[in-house]
Motif scaffolding. Sequence first.
Motif, PDB file in Angstrom:
ATOM      1  N   GLN A   1     -41.438   8.678  -6.791  1.00 33.19           N
ATOM      2  CA  GLN A   1     -40.351   9.631  -6.954  1.00 33.19           C
ATOM      3  C   GLN A   1     -39.442   9.607  -5.718  1.00 33.19           C
ATOM      4  O   GLN A   1     -38.213   9.561  -5.834  1.00 33.19           O
ATOM      5  N   ALA A   2     -40.084   9.604  -4.538  1.00 29.11           N
ATOM      6  CA  ALA A   2     -39.314   9.603  -3.289  1.00 29.11           C
ATOM      7  C   ALA A   2     -38.479   8.326  -3.203  1.00 29.11           C
ATOM      8  O   ALA A   2     -37.284   8.359  -2.860  1.00 29.11           O
ATOM      9  N   GLU A   3     -39.138   7.210  -3.562  1.00 24.12           N
ATOM     10  CA  GLU A   3     -38.435   5.934  -3.520  1.00 24.12           C
ATOM     11  C   GLU A   3     -37.251   5.951  -4.489  1.00 24.12           C
ATOM     12  O   GLU A   3     -36.147   5.521  -4.165  1.00 24.12           O
ATOM     13  N   THR A   4     -37.517   6.491  -5.644  1.00 22.09           N
ATOM     14  CA  THR A   4     -36.449   6.577  -6.641  1.00 22.09           C
ATOM     15  C   THR A   4     -35.298   7.407  -6.113  1.00 22.09           C
ATOM     16  O   THR A   4     -34.128   7.019  -6.220  1.00 22.09           O
ATOM     17  N   ARG A   5     -35.648   8.574  -5.529  1.00 26.29           N
ATOM     18  CA  ARG A   5     -34.587   9.452  -5.012  1.00 26.29           C
ATOM     19  C   ARG A   5     -33.813   8.747  -3.905  1.00 26.29           C
ATOM     20  O   ARG A   5     -32.590   8.797  -3.853  1.00 26.29           O
ATOM     21  N   ARG A   6     -34.626   8.088  -3.015  1.00 28.53           N
ATOM     22  CA  ARG A   6     -33.989   7.403  -1.889  1.00 28.53           C
ATOM     23  C   ARG A   6     -33.002   6.342  -2.411  1.00 28.53           C
ATOM     24  O   ARG A   6     -31.830   6.286  -1.999  1.00 28.53           O
ATOM     25  N   LEU A   7     -33.492   5.548  -3.369  1.00 31.85           N
ATOM     26  CA  LEU A   7     -32.646   4.469  -3.901  1.00 31.85           C
ATOM     27  C   LEU A   7     -31.451   5.032  -4.647  1.00 31.85           C
ATOM     28  O   LEU A   7     -30.341   4.501  -4.569  1.00 31.85           O
ATOM     29  N   GLN A   8     -31.723   6.155  -5.349  1.00 36.82           N
ATOM     30  CA  GLN A   8     -30.613   6.763  -6.069  1.00 36.82           C
ATOM     31  C   GLN A   8     -29.545   7.249  -5.090  1.00 36.82           C
ATOM     32  O   GLN A   8     -28.351   7.065  -5.322  1.00 36.82           O
ATOM     33  N   GLY A   9     -30.042   7.822  -3.990  1.00 32.29           N
ATOM     34  CA  GLY A   9     -29.104   8.276  -2.954  1.00 32.29           C
ATOM     35  C   GLY A   9     -28.303   7.096  -2.404  1.00 32.29           C
ATOM     36  O   GLY A   9     -27.080   7.168  -2.248  1.00 32.29           O
ATOM     37  N   GLN A  10     -29.068   6.021  -2.127  1.00 34.69           N
ATOM     38  CA  GLN A  10     -28.413   4.806  -1.599  1.00 34.69           C
ATOM     39  C   GLN A  10     -27.343   4.305  -2.565  1.00 34.69           C
ATOM     40  O   GLN A  10     -26.205   4.007  -2.188  1.00 34.69           O
ATOM     41  N   LEU A  11     -27.773   4.238  -3.836  1.00 27.45           N
ATOM     42  CA  LEU A  11     -26.876   3.725  -4.855  1.00 27.45           C
ATOM     43  C   LEU A  11     -25.625   4.589  -4.951  1.00 27.45           C
ATOM     44  O   LEU A  11     -24.507   4.077  -5.037  1.00 27.45           O
ATOM     45  N   THR A  12     -25.868   5.883  -4.897  1.00 28.61           N
ATOM     46  CA  THR A  12     -24.729   6.807  -4.963  1.00 28.61           C
ATOM     47  C   THR A  12     -23.792   6.561  -3.784  1.00 28.61           C
ATOM     48  O   THR A  12     -22.568   6.507  -3.946  1.00 28.61           O
ATOM     49  N   ALA A  13     -24.423   6.400  -2.600  1.00 31.51           N
ATOM     50  CA  ALA A  13     -23.602   6.168  -1.405  1.00 31.51           C
ATOM     51  C   ALA A  13     -22.780   4.881  -1.581  1.00 31.51           C
ATOM     52  O   ALA A  13     -21.574   4.846  -1.308  1.00 31.51           O
ATOM     53  N   VAL A  14     -23.455   3.816  -2.050  1.00 32.75           N
ATOM     54  CA  VAL A  14     -22.771   2.538  -2.245  1.00 32.75           C
ATOM     55  C   VAL A  14     -21.645   2.696  -3.254  1.00 32.75           C
ATOM     56  O   VAL A  14     -20.514   2.231  -3.032  1.00 32.75           O
ATOM     57  N   GLU A  15     -21.986   3.388  -4.343  1.00 29.57           N
ATOM     58  CA  GLU A  15     -20.967   3.558  -5.377  1.00 29.57           C
ATOM     59  C   GLU A  15     -19.784   4.346  -4.850  1.00 29.57           C
ATOM     60  O   GLU A  15     -18.625   4.017  -5.144  1.00 29.57           O
ATOM     61  N   THR A  16     -20.084   5.343  -4.056  1.00 29.63           N
ATOM     62  CA  THR A  16     -19.003   6.145  -3.476  1.00 29.63           C
ATOM     63  C   THR A  16     -18.122   5.277  -2.597  1.00 29.63           C
ATOM     64  O   THR A  16     -16.884   5.310  -2.679  1.00 29.63           O
ATOM     65  N   GLU A  17     -18.804   4.468  -1.746  1.00 35.08           N
ATOM     66  CA  GLU A  17     -18.025   3.621  -0.837  1.00 35.08           C
ATOM     67  C   GLU A  17     -17.196   2.613  -1.615  1.00 35.08           C
ATOM     68  O   GLU A  17     -16.019   2.374  -1.312  1.00 35.08           O
ATOM     69  N   ILE A  18     -17.827   2.031  -2.651  1.00 38.18           N
ATOM     70  CA  ILE A  18     -17.093   1.066  -3.478  1.00 38.18           C
ATOM     71  C   ILE A  18     -15.868   1.725  -4.086  1.00 38.18           C
ATOM     72  O   ILE A  18     -14.762   1.169  -4.078  1.00 38.18           O
ATOM     73  N   ALA A  19     -16.094   2.906  -4.601  1.00 33.90           N
ATOM     74  CA  ALA A  19     -14.986   3.609  -5.236  1.00 33.90           C
ATOM     75  C   ALA A  19     -13.860   3.839  -4.239  1.00 33.90           C
ATOM     76  O   ALA A  19     -12.685   3.599  -4.540  1.00 33.90           O
ATOM     77  N   SER A  20     -14.242   4.265  -3.038  1.00 36.19           N
ATOM     78  CA  SER A  20     -13.187   4.575  -2.066  1.00 36.19           C
ATOM     79  C   SER A  20     -12.476   3.291  -1.625  1.00 36.19           C
ATOM     80  O   SER A  20     -11.256   3.260  -1.481  1.00 36.19           O
ATOM     81  N   LEU A  21     -13.279   2.220  -1.434  1.00 30.61           N
ATOM     82  CA  LEU A  21     -12.662   0.953  -1.030  1.00 30.61           C
ATOM     83  C   LEU A  21     -11.738   0.431  -2.125  1.00 30.61           C
ATOM     84  O   LEU A  21     -10.647  -0.068  -1.844  1.00 30.61           O
ATOM     85  N   SER A  22     -12.216   0.535  -3.356  1.00 30.02           N
ATOM     86  CA  SER A  22     -11.388   0.061  -4.465  1.00 30.02           C
ATOM     87  C   SER A  22     -10.085   0.836  -4.512  1.00 30.02           C
ATOM     88  O   SER A  22      -9.014   0.268  -4.710  1.00 30.02           O
ATOM     89  N   ALA A  23     -10.227   2.123  -4.329  1.00 30.82           N
ATOM     90  CA  ALA A  23      -9.020   2.953  -4.330  1.00 30.82           C
ATOM     91  C   ALA A  23      -8.091   2.511  -3.211  1.00 30.82           C
ATOM     92  O   ALA A  23      -6.879   2.385  -3.396  1.00 30.82           O
ATOM     93  N   GLU A  24      -8.724   2.251  -2.047  1.00 29.12           N
ATOM     94  CA  GLU A  24      -7.926   1.827  -0.890  1.00 29.12           C
ATOM     95  C   GLU A  24      -7.214   0.514  -1.195  1.00 29.12           C
ATOM     96  O   GLU A  24      -6.014   0.361  -0.920  1.00 29.12           O
TER      97      GLU A  24
END
Lengths: 672, 217
Positions: free
Chosen positions: A437-460
């Motif tokens: 569960q912790a690993e899943t949450r951690r990875l989900q957090g990571q993924l969210t962070a990556v997705e957020t960064e991708i989104a912002s970079l794409s927007a940029e």
Amino acid sequence: MDDVEAVLAKHRVTASAAIPSPAYLCFTRLRFSGTKVLTGVTADGIKVERDAVTRVPFNFDWTLSTGLHGIGSDENLRGKSSTIKVFMWALRGRCDLKNEVRQWIDHVEAELVIDTVAYQVMFDVDHARNHAPTGTLTRVKPGDAALTVGVFEDDDQFEEVMGSAMMAALRLPPIAGQQEGRRTQHTWPTYAGALLVRGDNLQFLLGDVQWAGLPSRLLSLFVGSEWAAARAEAKTALTVAEAELARLESAASQHASAMSVAHAEALRALEAARTRVELLSATTVDISAVTRAVSRLSELNTQMANTSRLLRAAQATLTLASSQYTEEMKRRLRDQEDAQAIRFFQKLRPTVCPRCATPVTAERFAEESAGHSCSVCTTDLASDAHTSHLVEGDSALHPEQTEPGPVAGRGELDDAAELDEPVNSVEALITARNNAQAETRRLQGQLTAVETEIASLSAELDANQAAQAAVAERRDAELALARAQGAADALKPQAGPVGPDTAMMDAIRQDIEVLKAAEKLTADWVTRAQSTWLAELSEDVTTLAREFGFSNLTRVEVNGGARMRVTQGGGTNNYGACERGEQLRLKLATAVALIRQGRSRGVGRHPGLLFVDSPGAEEVAEDDFDSMIEALHRAAEAADIQVFVGTRHTAELANLLGEDRCRLGHGTHFVW
Amino acid sequence: MTLLRVCGQAVGGGDPEAAVQVIRSEKRLQALDFWLRNPDYLADELITGVVNDVIDESYLEVAERLLTDPEPAWHHYPMPKWFYGAYESVDDAFALLDTYELAFVRRRGAPPKRLQNSFFLTQHGAAMADELATTAVLDWYPRQAVLVHLVAGDDSGSRLKERQYAQEAYALATWGEPIGSIGDQVVRRLRESRGPAVATVGGPTATTPDGNQVGDA
């Protein structure tokens, strides 16, 4: 001084002069033969029906001396002009005959004397080769064997052979001339042209060729100034050099202007390119940031893919762990429930068999109490199986709420291992599930962070789309600027010579100075020498023209430019403004006067031969013509020159000259 | 026994004297059993009850616990689907109950009328059921049965089956296979009806097709 000599030599200006002495040219015999093909007329010139063709062989043979000779026919088109043209053909090597006449002639022989040297021109007309003349020019010096001077097989060769031979024999220099800035040489045909006076070509006082300054040069040469040739050469050289200089200068100016236009154009383009670069630089784009974003984006995409993969794996693990944990808990619950149920039911007394519904008897119960056999199925009850399930409490059901370890309430069970194992297994399962569960949450957090960064970079990057285009545009603009700079540098006006050779132009300018001086000098000399002669010539021409029938002529002035001012009846006109009959008389008078001067003074170059063709009988009254011919005859005799006159006044010719000196076609008859 | 005690009606009329409570059709018994054994379906019925203002809003929390607590998941006993929906033979269970004189089955009705099984609870059975409700571990069933009774009311077996068939997962379950969980679907529905964040079910995560929400139309 040497430099001047060199310049003059370079421009073909003779730097010395010999007093020219005239040579005497005289035909002694003309013979030509062939076959006439007459259509519409008989051999006697009588008209017949148009298609009648008569072939008439002819053999013209005329032995000649100095003085006046006449060629006449009562009607036109009877061979007068043709005869003169055959003379000229033999003399010049150039044929002016009409084609059909040339086709009739098979063979020509002309004998002439220059000074004391006899020449013979003899040629056949090769009708198979476009009527080309093939023959020889031979020279016979007294006491010498005949020498072949030249052989010719066509018109050009014939002209060349005659030209070089005649020029040398008559001591004539080539007349330097120029035409449209190009050096030309007037040679024998030009001189020979001056020997012919034609009634239908009177516009020039001398010669029959209209070229720049040619009449004056002819006049100068004939008049006999020793510097005339040099002057003509200098004048020509000057004109040619000036034309060359003008050409070079115009080329240079064109080149310079073209260069300057191109340079200005290049400068404009350069300025435009620079402006554009500055304009594009103004919208500063952090290209490195964009580049970084792009590369970061690809990193992130990779990262996202990896994280997603890990997340899926972790989720699978979590699902597995959860379901295993749940299964385990279910199993334990079931065990507990079973145990509780057994306890529950153990307190109860069975009344019937669940299978067959047979009532359980009192004996059976007694047996069960005493003999430990089941009252229903009579099984021995002394086994552990019935007690091992007995548990108290439900702590194991809530392991998350208790400390890991031995289950509380172990009851009467002794086997610790048996007790630890389930708890531990549950612990392990919980740990595994929690880890997953912790690993899943951690990875989900990571993924969210990556997705957020991708989104912002794409927007940029989207926002920088325009910026990226601007970057590319600016790169292009910088390239264009560099190119424009190169072009402008290449087209920059140079300090040194560019385009046409300025050094050459300078040299020509210097030469022109020299040539101008030479021309001026020779002109002075020629003029000074000529002035006396021209005055005498004018006097002579006036006298002759009056004799030739120009009765109201007061005075004639011939100047160095071969221009003639004619004063008559109180008015003064140029030669060109006179009547045709007057022009004819003036032209004849000039020619005769030139020859006479040369002969009397022993200078000049006129060969002393004159052809007068059809001197405009229609414009000249008969008595006038008679007197003119007579005067001409006298003049020719006196000056010992050979003159041929072609005219329709056959009777006068015969009377005046006698049959020997004439070749006449009386009535309708042909001259030959 | 617990279902009879909690959901059964009082006997009367021509019922056997030994009986105190009865469930008059096996269809109803099977339907009640299904809800007892499938907390997710039970939770969904609770939500429907709240949405339809049939039961108190506080039952949303009960429903949430049913969905999120681990324990209900451990008590998840899927039932296979047969011709008439979820069914599991009750013969063995009643044989056992009969052995101890806790309950018994009687067939009633004669042709042409359809036979109907009636499930009776004895006085002794009622007492034992009450005792069971106080027994650790086993008291889960009586507690669940209370909820089942709450949502089922006095609906006939046929009516209960209709309600259960309204669930897509139930209706589309393959014949002879266990009826799948609708946990995730119910969690979503609970969120929609309440708004609070509800954690995913820690229980079985059998995939469920996204079905139409039912009962709240």
